[in-house]
Enzyme design. Structure first.
Site, PDB file in Angstrom:
ATOM      1  N   ASP A  45       0.834  -1.200   0.000  1.00 34.59           N
ATOM      2  CA  ASP A  45       0.000   0.000   0.000  1.00 34.59           C
ATOM      3  C   ASP A  45       0.871   1.254   0.000  1.00 34.59           C
ATOM      4  O   ASP A  45       0.537   2.252  -0.641  1.00 34.59           O
ATOM      5  CB  ASP A  45      -0.912   0.005   1.238  1.00 34.59           C
ATOM      6  CG  ASP A  45      -2.106  -0.927   1.067  1.00 34.59           C
ATOM      7  OD1 ASP A  45      -2.543  -1.143  -0.084  1.00 34.59           O
ATOM      8  OD2 ASP A  45      -2.589  -1.448   2.080  1.00 34.59           O
ATOM      9  N   GLY A  46       1.991   1.178   0.730  1.00 38.55           N
ATOM     10  CA  GLY A  46       2.912   2.321   0.782  1.00 38.55           C
ATOM     11  C   GLY A  46       3.462   2.658  -0.599  1.00 38.55           C
ATOM     12  O   GLY A  46       3.676   3.828  -0.932  1.00 38.55           O
ATOM     13  N   ASN A 122      -4.530   8.839   1.802  1.00 37.83           N
ATOM     14  CA  ASN A 122      -4.923   8.245   3.081  1.00 37.83           C
ATOM     15  C   ASN A 122      -5.432   9.286   4.074  1.00 37.83           C
ATOM     16  O   ASN A 122      -6.569   9.228   4.497  1.00 37.83           O
ATOM     17  CB  ASN A 122      -3.735   7.532   3.745  1.00 37.83           C
ATOM     18  CG  ASN A 122      -3.609   6.076   3.328  1.00 37.83           C
ATOM     19  OD1 ASN A 122      -4.504   5.545   2.673  1.00 37.83           O
ATOM     20  ND2 ASN A 122      -2.514   5.451   3.701  1.00 37.83           N
ATOM     21  N   THR A 161      -8.736   2.653   6.919  1.00 41.52           N
ATOM     22  CA  THR A 161      -8.164   1.411   7.451  1.00 41.52           C
ATOM     23  C   THR A 161      -6.690   1.572   7.831  1.00 41.52           C
ATOM     24  O   THR A 161      -6.065   0.621   8.288  1.00 41.52           O
ATOM     25  CB  THR A 161      -8.283   0.279   6.403  1.00 41.52           C
ATOM     26  OG1 THR A 161      -7.866   0.787   5.132  1.00 41.52           O
ATOM     27  CG2 THR A 161      -9.717  -0.216   6.302  1.00 41.52           C
ATOM     28  N   TYR A 163      -3.921   4.809   9.380  1.00 43.65           N
ATOM     29  CA  TYR A 163      -3.681   5.514  10.644  1.00 43.65           C
ATOM     30  C   TYR A 163      -4.996   5.740  11.404  1.00 43.65           C
ATOM     31  O   TYR A 163      -5.096   5.539  12.622  1.00 43.65           O
ATOM     32  CB  TYR A 163      -2.999   6.856  10.332  1.00 43.65           C
ATOM     33  CG  TYR A 163      -2.242   7.495  11.455  1.00 43.65           C
ATOM     34  CD1 TYR A 163      -2.296   7.001  12.760  1.00 43.65           C
ATOM     35  CD2 TYR A 163      -1.441   8.612  11.213  1.00 43.65           C
ATOM     36  CE1 TYR A 163      -1.583   7.614  13.784  1.00 43.65           C
ATOM     37  CE2 TYR A 163      -0.723   9.225  12.229  1.00 43.65           C
ATOM     38  CZ  TYR A 163      -0.798   8.729  13.515  1.00 43.65           C
ATOM     39  OH  TYR A 163      -0.092   9.339  14.506  1.00 43.65           O
ATOM     40  N   ASN A 164      -6.025   6.175  10.672  1.00 41.93           N
ATOM     41  CA  ASN A 164      -7.335   6.427  11.276  1.00 41.93           C
ATOM     42  C   ASN A 164      -7.816   5.265  12.144  1.00 41.93           C
ATOM     43  O   ASN A 164      -8.353   5.469  13.228  1.00 41.93           O
ATOM     44  CB  ASN A 164      -8.339   6.703  10.151  1.00 41.93           C
ATOM     45  CG  ASN A 164      -9.783   6.694  10.635  1.00 41.93           C
ATOM     46  OD1 ASN A 164     -10.248   7.653  11.226  1.00 41.93           O
ATOM     47  ND2 ASN A 164     -10.493   5.593  10.398  1.00 41.93           N
ATOM     48  N   LYS A 165      -7.591   4.058  11.656  1.00 41.01           N
ATOM     49  CA  LYS A 165      -8.076   2.883  12.391  1.00 41.01           C
ATOM     50  C   LYS A 165      -7.294   2.703  13.693  1.00 41.01           C
ATOM     51  O   LYS A 165      -7.866   2.375  14.736  1.00 41.01           O
ATOM     52  CB  LYS A 165      -7.978   1.628  11.524  1.00 41.01           C
ATOM     53  CG  LYS A 165      -8.630   0.420  12.166  1.00 41.01           C
ATOM     54  CD  LYS A 165      -8.680  -0.753  11.219  1.00 41.01           C
ATOM     55  CE  LYS A 165      -9.368  -1.943  11.876  1.00 41.01           C
ATOM     56  NZ  LYS A 165      -8.691  -2.401  13.102  1.00 41.01           N
ATOM     57  N   SER A 166      -5.986   2.967  13.639  1.00 38.15           N
ATOM     58  CA  SER A 166      -5.173   2.885  14.857  1.00 38.15           C
ATOM     59  C   SER A 166      -5.636   3.895  15.901  1.00 38.15           C
ATOM     60  O   SER A 166      -5.420   3.709  17.090  1.00 38.15           O
ATOM     61  CB  SER A 166      -3.700   3.164  14.548  1.00 38.15           C
ATOM     62  OG  SER A 166      -3.228   2.320  13.538  1.00 38.15           O
ATOM     63  N   GLN A 224       4.401  11.794   3.730  1.00 36.05           N
ATOM     64  CA  GLN A 224       5.243  12.992   3.725  1.00 36.05           C
ATOM     65  C   GLN A 224       5.040  13.819   4.987  1.00 36.05           C
ATOM     66  O   GLN A 224       3.982  13.751   5.602  1.00 36.05           O
ATOM     67  CB  GLN A 224       4.918  13.855   2.497  1.00 36.05           C
ATOM     68  CG  GLN A 224       5.369  13.206   1.208  1.00 36.05           C
ATOM     69  CD  GLN A 224       4.490  13.570   0.029  1.00 36.05           C
ATOM     70  OE1 GLN A 224       3.305  13.852   0.180  1.00 36.05           O
ATOM     71  NE2 GLN A 224       5.076  13.556  -1.146  1.00 36.05           N
TER      72      GLN A 224
HETATM   73  P1  NAP Z   1       4.219   2.125   6.731  1.00 41.14           P
HETATM   74  O1  NAP Z   1       4.869   2.440   8.023  1.00 41.14           O
HETATM   75  O2  NAP Z   1       4.676   0.958   5.948  1.00 41.14           O
HETATM   76  O3  NAP Z   1       2.633   2.039   6.925  1.00 41.14           O
HETATM   77  C1  NAP Z   1       2.076   1.456   8.042  1.00 41.14           C
HETATM   78  C2  NAP Z   1       1.128   0.347   7.621  1.00 41.14           C
HETATM   79  O4  NAP Z   1      -0.060   0.926   7.060  1.00 41.14           O
HETATM   80  C3  NAP Z   1       1.682  -0.605   6.581  1.00 41.14           C
HETATM   81  O5  NAP Z   1       1.330  -1.907   6.975  1.00 41.14           O
HETATM   82  C4  NAP Z   1       0.944  -0.188   5.317  1.00 41.14           C
HETATM   83  O6  NAP Z   1       0.815  -1.246   4.390  1.00 41.14           O
HETATM   84  C5  NAP Z   1      -0.392   0.169   5.890  1.00 41.14           C
HETATM   85  N1  NAP Z   1      -1.276   0.978   5.080  1.00 41.14           N
HETATM   86  C6  NAP Z   1      -0.988   2.036   4.276  1.00 41.14           C
HETATM   87  N2  NAP Z   1      -2.124   2.523   3.733  1.00 41.14           N
HETATM   88  C7  NAP Z   1      -3.133   1.732   4.183  1.00 41.14           C
HETATM   89  C8  NAP Z   1      -4.535   1.745   3.978  1.00 41.14           C
HETATM   90  N3  NAP Z   1      -5.127   2.665   3.206  1.00 41.14           N
HETATM   91  N4  NAP Z   1      -5.280   0.805   4.621  1.00 41.14           N
HETATM   92  C9  NAP Z   1      -4.713  -0.101   5.421  1.00 41.14           C
HETATM   93  N5  NAP Z   1      -3.390  -0.163   5.652  1.00 41.14           N
HETATM   94  C10 NAP Z   1      -2.625   0.768   5.043  1.00 41.14           C
HETATM   95  O7  NAP Z   1       4.298   3.472   5.849  1.00 41.14           O
HETATM   96  P2  NAP Z   1       3.723   3.628   4.384  1.00 41.14           P
HETATM   97  O8  NAP Z   1       3.580   2.291   3.747  1.00 41.14           O
HETATM   98  O9  NAP Z   1       4.514   4.666   3.723  1.00 41.14           O
HETATM   99  O10 NAP Z   1       2.253   4.173   4.627  1.00 41.14           O
HETATM  100  C11 NAP Z   1       2.011   5.463   5.100  1.00 41.14           C
HETATM  101  C12 NAP Z   1       0.774   5.366   5.939  1.00 41.14           C
HETATM  102  O11 NAP Z   1       1.091   4.756   7.175  1.00 41.14           O
HETATM  103  C13 NAP Z   1       0.177   6.680   6.327  1.00 41.14           C
HETATM  104  O12 NAP Z   1      -0.620   7.220   5.305  1.00 41.14           O
HETATM  105  C14 NAP Z   1      -0.616   6.277   7.561  1.00 41.14           C
HETATM  106  O13 NAP Z   1      -1.940   5.906   7.220  1.00 41.14           O
HETATM  107  C15 NAP Z   1       0.073   5.050   8.067  1.00 41.14           C
HETATM  108  N6  NAP Z   1       0.571   5.306   9.416  1.00 41.14           N
HETATM  109  C16 NAP Z   1      -0.001   4.624  10.431  1.00 41.14           C
HETATM  110  C17 NAP Z   1       0.368   4.880  11.737  1.00 41.14           C
HETATM  111  C18 NAP Z   1      -0.309   4.132  12.823  1.00 41.14           C
HETATM  112  O14 NAP Z   1      -1.169   3.291  12.523  1.00 41.14           O
HETATM  113  N7  NAP Z   1       0.015   4.394  14.068  1.00 41.14           N
HETATM  114  C19 NAP Z   1       1.323   5.853  12.024  1.00 41.14           C
HETATM  115  C20 NAP Z   1       1.903   6.526  10.960  1.00 41.14           C
HETATM  116  C21 NAP Z   1       1.501   6.253   9.654  1.00 41.14           C
HETATM  117  P3  NAP Z   1       2.060  -1.741   3.490  1.00 41.14           P
HETATM  118  O15 NAP Z   1       2.909  -2.553   4.411  1.00 41.14           O
HETATM  119  O16 NAP Z   1       1.397  -2.556   2.437  1.00 41.14           O
HETATM  120  O17 NAP Z   1       2.789  -0.540   2.953  1.00 41.14           O
HETATM  121 MN    MN Z   2       4.714   0.484   3.832  1.00 41.73          MN
END
Ligand code: NAP
Ligand code: MN
Length: 268
Positions: A45-46, A122, A161, A163-166, A224
């Site tokens: 997804d990233g 996202n 699904t 960050y929002n979900k977390s 970003q």
């Molecule tokens: P990453 O650290 O690899 O992303 C965290 C996880 O979110 C990965 O498992 C990624 O899947 C998954 N993901 C990304 N978009 C998703 C979506 N729309 N629905 C469900 N899971 C999703 O970083 P990244 O791959 O560059 O992704 C950036 C995203 O990470 C941000 O947009 C944000 O949503 C998320 N994030 C989450 C947290 C948290 O949950 N605490 C904190 C910061 C950012 P892949 O392994 O397939 O890439």
């Molecule tokens: Mn990723």
């Protein structure tokens, strides 16, 4: 049809993208990294998120197809052992697509006359690192609350699904054109009060944040991060633009959610 391949630098993704290049060359597709009709991403997804940002300026004329080389993602539809079928589907493409909402972020920085616009697939978050984030929150131009805490997250349906979900937000079906606002550790006591629940914002509405003075805020837009400049005002709205995916087969959204978060062992 002009094709671009966008892969992450993982070993498996590189191998799959080499295979794809070969197959597309054999079947006489034209490669065009600058103005493709179809972008095939290979990774997770990233990877799709990065490809989205690379092509954001021409987002309305591009369709995405995503191959996953890890686990099944939310944007990634094809397994890496299905690329023969994928090439066949692309050969008989007749323009079919599904579109999902994007988040428009309008930022007014202090001392800079021209506002800056970003587009998120996202979510966007506003956070503060060295002190409590204090911001006035307006919905549809009307004052709603004064938020104190770590930050706020505004997400799209397909971002629901992530960050929002977390953050305890709801999972939203991507056919709904809504935004969701979730809190990141709000301070609530007898003096300070926020709603404390995630909010679903109607398509006609917009959310405005007016943060207190400070340069230590960071604005994230998907993966970003923008910081160092003082933000005077931030406005979030559903964009007029959307992201398009070439859709050759259907996977029910809730099945994907179940697959990602619950797993098959609970099936009866
Ligand atoms: P990453 O650290 O690899 O992303 C965290 C996880 O979110 C990965 O498992 C990624 O899947 C998954 N993901 C990304 N978009 C998703 C979506 N729309 N629905 C469900 N899971 C999703 O970083 P990244 O791959 O560059 O992704 C950036 C995203 O990470 C941000 O947009 C944000 O949503 C998320 N994030 C989450 C947290 C948290 O949950 N605490 C904190 C910061 C950012 P892949 O392994 O397939 O890439
Ligand atoms: Mn990723």
């Amino acid at each position: 049809m002009k094709i671009a391949i966008y892969a992450n630098d993982g070993r498996q993704s590189m191998a799959v993208s080499r295979k794809l290049y070969q197959k597309f060359a054999d079947t006489h597709f034209i490669f065009d990294n600058d103005h493709p009709d179809i972008v095939v991403t290979v990774g997770g997804d990233g990877t799709l998120l990065s490809a989205f940002h690379k092509y954001a300026a021409i987002i309305d004329s591009v369709r995405f197809v995503s191959v996953h080389t890890g686990h099944l993602g939310f944007y990634t539809d094809w397994r890496d052992d299905e690329i023969d079928d994928l090439v066949i589907s692309l050969q008989s493409d007749n323009g079919q697509s599904v579109s999902y909402p994007l988040l428009d972020i309008h930022v007014k920085y202090k001392g800079i006359a021209k506002a800056v616009n970003y587009l998120a697939l996202n979510e966007a978050t506003l956070k503060r690192s060295n002190a409590t984030m204090v911001t006035d929150v307006y919905i549809g131009g009307e004052f709603f609350e004064k938020f104190r805490g770590d930050g706020l997250c505004v997400s799209t349906p397909t971002g629901s699904t992530a960050y929002n979900k977390s953050l305890g937000g709801a999972v939203i079906h991507p056919n709904l054109k809504v935004l969701q606002v979730t809190e990141i550790s709000s301070i609530n006591n007898r003096v300070f009060r926020t709603l404390s629940s995630p909010m679903i914002i109607a398509p006609s509405d917009w959310v405005t944040l007016v943060p207190s003075a400070g340069r230590d805020y960071s604005l994230t837009v998907d993966q970003q991060n923008y910081h160092g400049k003082q933000i005077e005002q931030l406005r979030f709205k559903i964009s007029k633009k959307s992201i398009h995916f070439a859709k050759y087969r259907h996977m029910q959204f809730w099945r994907r959610v179940q697959d990602a978060f619950i797993g098959a062992e609970y099936e009866n």
